[in-house]
Design a protein around this motif. Structure first.
Motif, mmCIF file in Angstrom:
data_model
loop_
_atom_site.group_PDB
_atom_site.id
_atom_site.type_symbol
_atom_site.label_atom_id
_atom_site.label_comp_id
_atom_site.label_asym_id
_atom_site.label_seq_id
_atom_site.Cartn_x
_atom_site.Cartn_y
_atom_site.Cartn_z
ATOM 1 N N LEU A 234 -17.113 -58.830 -59.074
ATOM 2 C CA LEU A 234 -15.965 -57.971 -59.318
ATOM 3 C C LEU A 234 -15.320 -57.514 -58.008
ATOM 4 C CD1 LEU A 234 -14.156 -56.684 -61.358
ATOM 5 C CD2 LEU A 234 -15.818 -54.823 -61.591
ATOM 6 N N ARG A 235 -16.155 -57.188 -57.033
ATOM 7 C CA ARG A 235 -15.590 -56.854 -55.715
ATOM 8 C C ARG A 235 -14.779 -58.031 -55.183
ATOM 9 N NH1 ARG A 235 -15.480 -51.666 -53.234
ATOM 10 N NH2 ARG A 235 -17.190 -50.479 -54.128
ATOM 11 N N GLN A 236 -15.317 -59.225 -55.279
ATOM 12 C CA GLN A 236 -14.626 -60.416 -54.794
ATOM 13 C C GLN A 236 -13.347 -60.664 -55.586
ATOM 14 O OE1 GLN A 236 -18.008 -63.053 -55.071
ATOM 15 N NE2 GLN A 236 -18.421 -62.851 -52.866
ATOM 16 N N ALA A 237 -13.386 -60.448 -56.878
ATOM 17 C CA ALA A 237 -12.202 -60.650 -57.721
ATOM 18 C C ALA A 237 -11.083 -59.676 -57.380
ATOM 19 C CB ALA A 237 -12.575 -60.515 -59.195
ATOM 20 N N THR A 238 -11.432 -58.514 -56.835
ATOM 21 C CA THR A 238 -10.423 -57.537 -56.447
ATOM 22 C C THR A 238 -10.101 -57.620 -54.954
ATOM 23 O OG1 THR A 238 -12.156 -55.813 -56.351
ATOM 24 C CG2 THR A 238 -10.823 -55.942 -58.358
ATOM 25 N N GLY A 239 -10.485 -58.739 -54.333
ATOM 26 C CA GLY A 239 -10.064 -59.026 -52.968
ATOM 27 C C GLY A 239 -10.982 -58.573 -51.860
ATOM 28 N N PHE A 240 -12.116 -57.994 -52.195
ATOM 29 C CA PHE A 240 -13.060 -57.550 -51.174
ATOM 30 C C PHE A 240 -13.860 -58.731 -50.625
ATOM 31 C CE2 PHE A 240 -12.421 -53.530 -53.355
ATOM 32 C CZ PHE A 240 -12.469 -52.603 -52.322
ATOM 33 N N GLN A 241 -14.325 -58.570 -49.419
ATOM 34 C CA GLN A 241 -15.309 -59.481 -48.846
ATOM 35 C C GLN A 241 -16.636 -58.731 -48.793
ATOM 36 O OE1 GLN A 241 -14.304 -61.465 -45.166
ATOM 37 N NE2 GLN A 241 -12.125 -61.275 -45.640
ATOM 38 N N VAL A 242 -17.650 -59.281 -49.421
ATOM 39 C CA VAL A 242 -18.988 -58.712 -49.314
ATOM 40 C C VAL A 242 -19.605 -59.361 -48.080
ATOM 41 C CG1 VAL A 242 -21.231 -58.430 -50.412
ATOM 42 C CG2 VAL A 242 -19.141 -58.304 -51.791
ATOM 43 N N LEU A 243 -19.823 -58.549 -47.052
ATOM 44 C CA LEU A 243 -20.192 -59.048 -45.727
ATOM 45 C C LEU A 243 -21.692 -59.150 -45.515
ATOM 46 C CD1 LEU A 243 -17.508 -56.964 -43.860
ATOM 47 C CD2 LEU A 243 -17.375 -59.383 -44.492
ATOM 48 N N ARG B 188 -37.256 -49.679 -51.737
ATOM 49 C CA ARG B 188 -36.264 -48.891 -52.475
ATOM 50 C C ARG B 188 -34.992 -48.579 -51.702
ATOM 51 N NH1 ARG B 188 -39.090 -43.829 -54.183
ATOM 52 N NH2 ARG B 188 -37.097 -43.409 -55.140
ATOM 53 N N GLU B 189 -34.857 -49.083 -50.504
ATOM 54 C CA GLU B 189 -33.644 -48.843 -49.718
ATOM 55 C C GLU B 189 -32.801 -50.107 -49.706
ATOM 56 O OE1 GLU B 189 -32.792 -45.888 -48.211
ATOM 57 O OE2 GLU B 189 -34.628 -45.002 -49.015
ATOM 58 N N PHE B 190 -31.516 -49.960 -50.030
ATOM 59 C CA PHE B 190 -30.601 -51.086 -50.113
ATOM 60 C C PHE B 190 -29.379 -50.779 -49.259
ATOM 61 C CE2 PHE B 190 -27.234 -53.560 -52.214
ATOM 62 C CZ PHE B 190 -27.834 -54.810 -52.255
ATOM 63 N N LEU B 191 -28.968 -51.739 -48.462
ATOM 64 C CA LEU B 191 -27.841 -51.571 -47.551
ATOM 65 C C LEU B 191 -26.896 -52.743 -47.732
ATOM 66 C CD1 LEU B 191 -26.677 -50.032 -45.008
ATOM 67 C CD2 LEU B 191 -28.017 -51.650 -43.655
ATOM 68 N N TRP B 192 -25.605 -52.434 -47.857
ATOM 69 C CA TRP B 192 -24.636 -53.529 -47.922
ATOM 70 C C TRP B 192 -23.320 -53.120 -47.287
ATOM 71 C CZ3 TRP B 192 -20.681 -54.388 -52.004
ATOM 72 C CH2 TRP B 192 -20.541 -53.324 -52.889
ATOM 73 N N PHE B 193 -22.537 -54.147 -46.942
ATOM 74 C CA PHE B 193 -21.272 -53.959 -46.248
ATOM 75 C C PHE B 193 -20.179 -54.675 -47.031
ATOM 76 C CE2 PHE B 193 -24.606 -53.549 -43.182
ATOM 77 C CZ PHE B 193 -24.205 -52.497 -42.371
ATOM 78 N N VAL B 194 -19.060 -53.991 -47.221
ATOM 79 C CA VAL B 194 -17.937 -54.542 -47.968
ATOM 80 C C VAL B 194 -16.654 -54.231 -47.200
ATOM 81 C CG1 VAL B 194 -17.741 -52.475 -49.423
ATOM 82 C CG2 VAL B 194 -16.882 -54.666 -50.271
ATOM 83 N N GLY B 195 -15.739 -55.206 -47.165
ATOM 84 C CA GLY B 195 -14.517 -55.016 -46.406
ATOM 85 C C GLY B 195 -13.277 -55.469 -47.150
ATOM 86 N N HIS B 196 -12.138 -54.891 -46.734
ATOM 87 C CA HIS B 196 -10.844 -55.259 -47.318
ATOM 88 C C HIS B 196 -9.745 -54.863 -46.338
ATOM 89 C CE1 HIS B 196 -7.580 -55.651 -50.208
ATOM 90 N NE2 HIS B 196 -8.442 -56.210 -51.044
ATOM 91 N N GLU B 197 -8.651 -55.586 -46.365
ATOM 92 C CA GLU B 197 -7.511 -55.260 -45.498
ATOM 93 C C GLU B 197 -6.818 -53.966 -45.932
ATOM 94 O OE1 GLU B 197 -6.695 -56.579 -42.631
ATOM 95 O OE2 GLU B 197 -8.260 -58.104 -42.801
ATOM 96 N N ASN B 198 -6.786 -53.709 -47.220
ATOM 97 C CA ASN B 198 -6.182 -52.488 -47.754
ATOM 98 C C ASN B 198 -7.234 -51.792 -48.620
ATOM 99 O OD1 ASN B 198 -4.642 -50.474 -48.869
ATOM 100 N ND2 ASN B 198 -2.891 -51.797 -49.297
ATOM 101 N N PHE B 199 -8.217 -51.223 -47.975
ATOM 102 C CA PHE B 199 -9.424 -50.745 -48.647
ATOM 103 C C PHE B 199 -9.133 -49.723 -49.740
ATOM 104 C CE2 PHE B 199 -13.511 -48.916 -49.387
ATOM 105 C CZ PHE B 199 -14.423 -49.912 -49.060
ATOM 106 N N GLN B 200 -8.346 -48.716 -49.433
ATOM 107 C CA GLN B 200 -8.130 -47.622 -50.396
ATOM 108 C C GLN B 200 -7.462 -48.117 -51.678
ATOM 109 O OE1 GLN B 200 -9.697 -44.947 -49.841
ATOM 110 N NE2 GLN B 200 -10.148 -45.361 -47.702
#
Length: 91
Positions: free
Chosen positions: A29-38, A46-58
């Motif tokens: 869904l993130r990818q479908a809305t134009g995000f890059q999951v980095l 139990r600790e999970f870390l991820w990075f997500v980016g977009h040119e127009n994030f908001q």
């Protein structure tokens, strides 16, 4: 590109269920809305870390949370703690 770091503490015993929702719903869904999951990483059990980016994030973030498929799932049910920060690339 604006990049956000997201760190989660997963509830005891919820790792597999969370990972399934993350891989099968959240990432596509993130990818479908134009995000890059980095990247996405487990830090211990139990600790999970991820990075997500977009040119127009908001604007993209608003579209993501309003998407009908996102309305059907609430990954917060698996989480004890959420920490988010926008990060700045060094290299």
């Amino acid at each position: 590109m604006t990049v956000q770091m997201r760190r989660y503490r997963i509830k005891e015993g919820a790792r597999e269920a969370f990972q399934k929702v993350f891989l099968e719903v959240i990432v596509p869904l993130r990818q479908a809305t134009g995000f890059q999951v980095l990247g996405a990483y487990w830090i211990g059990e139990r600790e999970f870390l991820w990075f997500v980016g977009h040119e127009n994030f908001q604007e993209a973030e608003k579209a993501y949370y309003q998407h009908p498929e996102r309305q059907k799932v609430d990954p917060r049910q698996f989480l004890e703690e959420i920490e988010t920060h926008f990060v700045e690339r060094v290299i």
